[in-house]
Design an enzyme around this catalytic site. Structure first.
Site, PDB file in Angstrom:
ATOM      1  N   HIS A 153       0.733  -1.265  -0.641  1.00 16.04           N
ATOM      2  CA  HIS A 153      -0.343  -0.237  -0.217  1.00 16.04           C
ATOM      3  C   HIS A 153       0.633   0.876   0.049  1.00 16.04           C
ATOM      4  CE1 HIS A 153      -2.828   2.784   0.918  1.00 16.04           C
ATOM      5  NE2 HIS A 153      -3.034   2.601   1.790  1.00 16.04           N
ATOM      6  N   ASP A 166     -14.461   2.453   8.465  1.00 15.70           N
ATOM      7  CA  ASP A 166     -14.014   3.044   8.476  1.00 15.70           C
ATOM      8  C   ASP A 166     -15.240   4.093   7.465  1.00 15.70           C
ATOM      9  OD1 ASP A 166     -10.893   4.591   7.523  1.00 15.70           O
ATOM     10  OD2 ASP A 166     -11.320   3.464   5.571  1.00 15.70           O
ATOM     11  N   ARG A 192     -14.099  12.450   9.997  1.00 15.95           N
ATOM     12  CA  ARG A 192     -13.122  13.158  10.459  1.00 15.95           C
ATOM     13  C   ARG A 192     -12.902  14.417   9.557  1.00 15.95           C
ATOM     14  NH1 ARG A 192      -9.484   8.410   9.406  1.00 15.95           N
ATOM     15  NH2 ARG A 192      -8.184  10.043   9.359  1.00 15.95           N
ATOM     16  N   SER A 232      -6.588   3.716   9.728  1.00 15.36           N
ATOM     17  CA  SER A 232      -7.776   3.500   8.324  1.00 15.36           C
ATOM     18  C   SER A 232      -6.990   3.022   8.112  1.00 15.36           C
ATOM     19  CB  SER A 232      -8.628   5.089   8.025  1.00 15.36           C
ATOM     20  OG  SER A 232      -8.547   4.742   6.917  1.00 15.36           O
ATOM     21  N   LYS A 284      -8.521  -1.162   6.019  1.00 11.48           N
ATOM     22  CA  LYS A 284      -8.515  -1.840   4.421  1.00 11.48           C
ATOM     23  C   LYS A 284      -7.492  -2.963   4.522  1.00 11.48           C
ATOM     24  CE  LYS A 284      -8.873   2.804   4.664  1.00 11.48           C
ATOM     25  NZ  LYS A 284      -9.617   3.993   4.118  1.00 11.48           N
TER      26      LYS A 284
HETATM   27  N1  URA Z   1      -6.252   8.071   4.053  1.00 12.27           N
HETATM   28  C1  URA Z   1      -7.030   6.538   4.698  1.00 12.27           C
HETATM   29  O1  URA Z   1      -7.350   5.531   4.267  1.00 12.27           O
HETATM   30  N2  URA Z   1      -7.512   7.122   5.496  1.00 12.27           N
HETATM   31  C2  URA Z   1      -6.883   8.338   6.669  1.00 12.27           C
HETATM   32  O2  URA Z   1      -7.690   8.173   7.500  1.00 12.27           O
HETATM   33  C3  URA Z   1      -5.901   8.687   5.473  1.00 12.27           C
HETATM   34  C4  URA Z   1      -6.158   8.974   4.729  1.00 12.27           C
END
Ligand code: URA
Ligand code: CA
Length: 452
Positions: free
Chosen positions: A99, A178, A185, A200, A204
């Site tokens: 990632h 999320d 947020r 977050s 994933k």
């Molecule tokens: N990318 C994400 O997936 N989550 C975040 O909180 C910030 C960047």
């Protein structure tokens, strides 16, 4: 005084009475939240039982007070459990994922996924679309004629079983907690909190099922993290989460002060990835890809050390096994695999406009974010999630930071279809390039590697 909201959110979990106001106050006072308390608010919020205003208050308390490592891991696990977790057990071998926190001209996935898969590592990778100045792998893949990034999970798993690789878009029901929390947020000034960002991103990756995870945390003018210290902290938080939940995780902290590759655009980046896999392009994009790829082999247990990994990857560039794997991937997902031999089969822009240096001297710096924005104005990126991208357009850099240029010398090419925002794109681009007299010192593209 009777408070209807307190009553509204009171729940009994495992014999313990929970209510949201207590949690908010506890965190406001800087105290530790238990696993049950974290599960309670994540579940309650995802189901719609706890209102936005209470979660907003808790997020702001977290913003100021932080989460410790245990709370961060528990938050991540609670988010993973809010939705569908990918099961990759049917695929033999240790699965590895990677990632990147996102950058400009950063096409490492298109290089790495086929190259690492060609070394025998099963890869099932989900990617996102680009937004604003950053590109997204899904958009790049869709610039390949016929390529379908939206396979069903079953079909993608079947492809990985058959040929070791699938690249698909993010599925809808992954980590709904999320999705909701990130949106909240975004409108409550609580995005920039490292534990929240780390949980977050990691939720994933963990839900996506791979046993090994390699993270590329970008730092610089074209990245989410603007300072190395912050990027290292974020990297540590994510590695800690991964290792706590039994995923072997490594994070690299890499430069995003100038575009990583020379191409910024969708088909243009596919072209550059193909050139790297053909062994025709050297430079930082290849250098960073080889290191990330070596760590992918390493966390999966496929090599004993990074040098061994680099050697395997370099070999699969020179014998073209990586390129062949990319062709197989394109074919398996409905695309025209001839593009790897004939780049003119990729979408081409109508006009290629040369852009010249304004001054004589060394290129001191480039603002990657502004170059990404300029490319977006040409149509290569989206201003909002609803905008359409033009696969053919973008920018190809001809110079990098540290190069000496004469005024009037070619510095970049703009690949253009529509010219309505060309003037603004050129203006932003010019402003992004800083030319001065001294030669800037040679820099490294990899700042740090975090393994625990
Ligand atoms: N990318 C994400 O997936 N989550 C975040 O909180 C910030 C960047
Ligand atoms: Ca071309």
């Amino acid at each position: 005084m009777k408070n209807e909201y307190v009553t509204f959110t009171k729940t009994i979990i495992g014999g313990i009475i929970m209510n949201m106001v207590d949690l908010i106050i506890k965190k406001r006072q800087g105290k530790h939240l238990s696993k049950q308390e974290i599960e309670y608010f994540v579940k309650g919020y995802t189901k719609g039982d706890i209102p936005d205003y209470q979660v907003s208050a808790l997020l702001m308390a977290i913003y100021f007070r932080g989460l410790d490592q245990e709370e961060t891991a528990n938050l991540t696990i609670a988010m993973v459990e809010s939705g569908h977790r990918m099961n990759l057990d049917m695929i033999p071998g240790v699965k590895v994922d990677k990632h990147s926190t996102g950058g400009v001209g950063d096409t490492t996935t298109l290089i790495l996924a086929p190259l690492v898969a060609s070394c025998g590592v099963p890869i099932m990778k989900m990617s996102g679309r680009g937004l604003g100045f950053t590109g997204g792998t899904v958009d790049k893949l869709q610039s390949i004629p016929g390529f379908n990034p939206f396979l069903s999970i079953n079909k993608a798993v079947e492809n990985v079983q058959k040929m070791g690789l699938a690249l698909i878009g993010q599925t809808e029901n992954m980590v709904p907690a999320d999705k909701k929390l990130y949106a909240l947020r975004d409108v409550t000034g609580t995005v920039e909190q490292l534990s929240l960002i780390a949980s977050s991103i990691m939720s994933k990756k963990i839900a996506a099922g791979a046993e090994g995870i390699v993270l590329d945390v970008k730092v610089g003018s074209g990245a989410f993290m603007e300072t190395t210290d912050k990027a290292i902290q974020l990297a540590k938080e994510m590695v800690n989460i991964g290792n706590r939940v039994g995923r072997k995780t490594v994070a690299l902290v890499t430069d995003m002060n100038e575009p990583l590759g020379m191409a910024i655009g969708n088909a243009l980046e596919v072209e550059e990835a193909i050139q790297v896999l053909c062994g025709k392009v050297e430079g930082p994009i290849k250098e960073v890809s080889l290191v990330l790829g070596s760590y992918m082999l390493y966390v999966g247990g496929y090599v004993n050390n990074i040098e061994e990994g680099k050697a395997q990857l370099a070999q699969n560039i020179s014998n073209r096994k990586g390129l062949q794997k990319l062709a197989e991937l394109i074919y398996a997902q409905g695309g025209n695999d001839k593009v790897v031999e004939d780049l003119s089969l990729l979408p081409q822009a109508k006009d290629v406009i040369p852009v010249f240096a304004k001054d004589t001297g060394y290129i001191q710096s480039m603002k990657a974010q502004e170059i990404g924005r300029s490319s977006m104005l040409l149509g290569a990126g989206r201003r909002t999630m609803k905008s359409e991208v033009d696969p053919a357009v973008g920018i190809v850099m001809k110079k990098r930071v540290g190069d000496y240029v004469m005024a009037g010398e070619l510095i970049a090419e703009f690949h253009v279809n529509k010219k309505d925002q060309l003037k603004e794109a050129l203006f932003i681009f010019d402003e992004a390039i800083c030319i001065g007299s001294g030669k800037p010192s040679q820099k490294s593209y990899i700042y740090d590697v975090i393994t625990e």
